[in-house]
Design a protein around this motif. Sequence first.
Motif, PDB file in Angstrom:
ATOM      1  N   VAL A   1      54.351  27.097  45.288  1.00  0.00           N
ATOM      2  CA  VAL A   1      53.440  27.739  46.239  1.00  0.00           C
ATOM      3  C   VAL A   1      52.089  27.030  46.158  1.00  0.00           C
ATOM      4  CG1 VAL A   1      52.268  29.871  46.898  1.00  0.00           C
ATOM      5  CG2 VAL A   1      54.596  29.960  45.969  1.00  0.00           C
ATOM      6  N   THR A   2      51.535  26.682  47.296  1.00  0.00           N
ATOM      7  CA  THR A   2      50.233  26.017  47.336  1.00  0.00           C
ATOM      8  C   THR A   2      49.116  27.053  47.385  1.00  0.00           C
ATOM      9  OG1 THR A   2      51.163  24.097  48.477  1.00  0.00           O
ATOM     10  CG2 THR A   2      48.771  24.391  48.592  1.00  0.00           C
ATOM     11  N   LEU A   3      48.228  26.991  46.393  1.00  0.00           N
ATOM     12  CA  LEU A   3      47.079  27.881  46.344  1.00  0.00           C
ATOM     13  C   LEU A   3      45.802  27.055  46.381  1.00  0.00           C
ATOM     14  CD1 LEU A   3      48.047  30.405  43.494  1.00  0.00           C
ATOM     15  CD2 LEU A   3      48.474  30.607  45.939  1.00  0.00           C
ATOM     16  N   SER A   4      44.751  27.634  46.932  1.00  0.00           N
ATOM     17  CA  SER A   4      43.440  26.986  46.864  1.00  0.00           C
ATOM     18  C   SER A   4      42.925  27.088  45.429  1.00  0.00           C
ATOM     19  CB  SER A   4      42.459  27.660  47.821  1.00  0.00           C
ATOM     20  OG  SER A   4      42.100  28.948  47.329  1.00  0.00           O
ATOM     21  N   THR A   5      41.870  26.329  45.137  1.00  0.00           N
ATOM     22  CA  THR A   5      41.283  26.369  43.796  1.00  0.00           C
ATOM     23  C   THR A   5      40.859  27.774  43.410  1.00  0.00           C
ATOM     24  OG1 THR A   5      40.507  24.095  43.989  1.00  0.00           O
ATOM     25  CG2 THR A   5      39.406  25.482  42.357  1.00  0.00           C
ATOM     26  N   ARG A   6      40.199  28.479  44.318  1.00  0.00           N
ATOM     27  CA  ARG A   6      39.731  29.828  44.025  1.00  0.00           C
ATOM     28  C   ARG A   6      40.899  30.810  43.868  1.00  0.00           C
ATOM     29  NH1 ARG A   6      35.357  27.787  42.493  1.00  0.00           N
ATOM     30  NH2 ARG A   6      33.731  27.340  44.004  1.00  0.00           N
ATOM     31  N   GLU A   7      41.895  30.677  44.718  1.00  0.00           N
ATOM     32  CA  GLU A   7      43.060  31.555  44.608  1.00  0.00           C
ATOM     33  C   GLU A   7      43.733  31.375  43.256  1.00  0.00           C
ATOM     34  OE1 GLU A   7      43.905  31.278  49.418  1.00  0.00           O
ATOM     35  OE2 GLU A   7      45.311  30.341  48.005  1.00  0.00           O
ATOM     36  N   PHE A   8      43.873  30.126  42.824  1.00  0.00           N
ATOM     37  CA  PHE A   8      44.473  29.861  41.516  1.00  0.00           C
ATOM     38  C   PHE A   8      43.636  30.507  40.418  1.00  0.00           C
ATOM     39  CE2 PHE A   8      45.089  27.623  37.584  1.00  0.00           C
ATOM     40  CZ  PHE A   8      46.448  27.343  37.534  1.00  0.00           C
ATOM     41  N   ASP A   9      42.314  30.360  40.493  1.00  0.00           N
ATOM     42  CA  ASP A   9      41.446  30.898  39.447  1.00  0.00           C
ATOM     43  C   ASP A   9      41.493  32.422  39.391  1.00  0.00           C
ATOM     44  OD1 ASP A   9      40.716  28.334  38.744  1.00  0.00           O
ATOM     45  OD2 ASP A   9      38.851  28.342  39.888  1.00  0.00           O
ATOM     46  N   VAL A  10      41.552  33.074  40.550  1.00  0.00           N
ATOM     47  CA  VAL A  10      41.667  34.538  40.572  1.00  0.00           C
ATOM     48  C   VAL A  10      42.991  34.968  39.951  1.00  0.00           C
ATOM     49  CG1 VAL A  10      41.954  36.549  42.072  1.00  0.00           C
ATOM     50  CG2 VAL A  10      40.138  34.912  42.542  1.00  0.00           C
ATOM     51  N   LEU A  11      44.070  34.307  40.342  1.00  0.00           N
ATOM     52  CA  LEU A  11      45.384  34.647  39.799  1.00  0.00           C
ATOM     53  C   LEU A  11      45.423  34.410  38.293  1.00  0.00           C
ATOM     54  CD1 LEU A  11      48.303  35.535  40.341  1.00  0.00           C
ATOM     55  CD2 LEU A  11      48.868  33.124  40.706  1.00  0.00           C
ATOM     56  N   HIS A  12      44.851  33.297  37.860  1.00  0.00           N
ATOM     57  CA  HIS A  12      44.829  32.982  36.428  1.00  0.00           C
ATOM     58  C   HIS A  12      44.076  34.063  35.651  1.00  0.00           C
ATOM     59  CE1 HIS A  12      43.600  29.961  33.051  1.00  0.00           C
ATOM     60  NE2 HIS A  12      44.603  30.730  32.689  1.00  0.00           N
ATOM     61  N   ALA A  13      42.916  34.458  36.144  1.00  0.00           N
ATOM     62  CA  ALA A  13      42.131  35.489  35.458  1.00  0.00           C
ATOM     63  C   ALA A  13      42.902  36.803  35.369  1.00  0.00           C
ATOM     64  CB  ALA A  13      40.802  35.698  36.183  1.00  0.00           C
TER      65      ALA A  13
END
Length: 221
Positions: A148-160
């Motif tokens: 799944v392709t996520l933007s940088t911010r989306e990845f960071d929110v999911l990671h947190a």
Amino acid sequence: MRILLAEDDPLLGDGLRAGLRQLGFQVDWVRDGSAAERELREHSHDAAVLDLGLPMKDGMDVLAAVRAQGVRTPVLVLTARDAVPDRIRGLDSGADDYVVKPVDLHELAARLRALVRRAHGQPEEQLTVQGVVLDVAKRQVSIDGQSVTLSTREFDVLHALMLADGRVLSREQLEQRIYGWGQEVESNAVEVHIHHLRRKLRPELIQTVRGIGYAISRPAE
């Protein structure tokens, strides 16, 4: 992942900030010990990279002071002081890792990721929930085996949220983790990222806790 960098050498500091940003970190850079202590005491960071030979206040004193004040942010000491007594003193003063300069940028990033994982009780490079797999090092996400392709911010929110492992994070806490100093944050930015994550992954993956924030929803065992 938001990192505090305390380094007074302008060339090294600028290089570390730029390199870590390219690897997906949000980096706040301070250049003296007093500023480092203030930031560690007053603001939320996932980890800190702390030089020892800082002006105004030595990094070792900064470390001892913030630990005495109950600050639990993981701290990686990055220094030219390579004597064994210095290493021992640094670790005994509360450092979570002690690295001697020069350091490979990718090794530094890996050590920071490991510190953050340990701080959150997550020993693996991959985080998994409801068939969603987040690869921290590769910054890749898949669901049921499909990328799944996520933007940088989306990845960071999911990671947190995945690091929090079901604990609720407020909008302010998420903003602190995904935006660095001087970056403008729209009032609904976090809500937009959450909306996109639900659409790209699973609608039920992220729970809204009304009036408080957001959390990863784990299915009942």
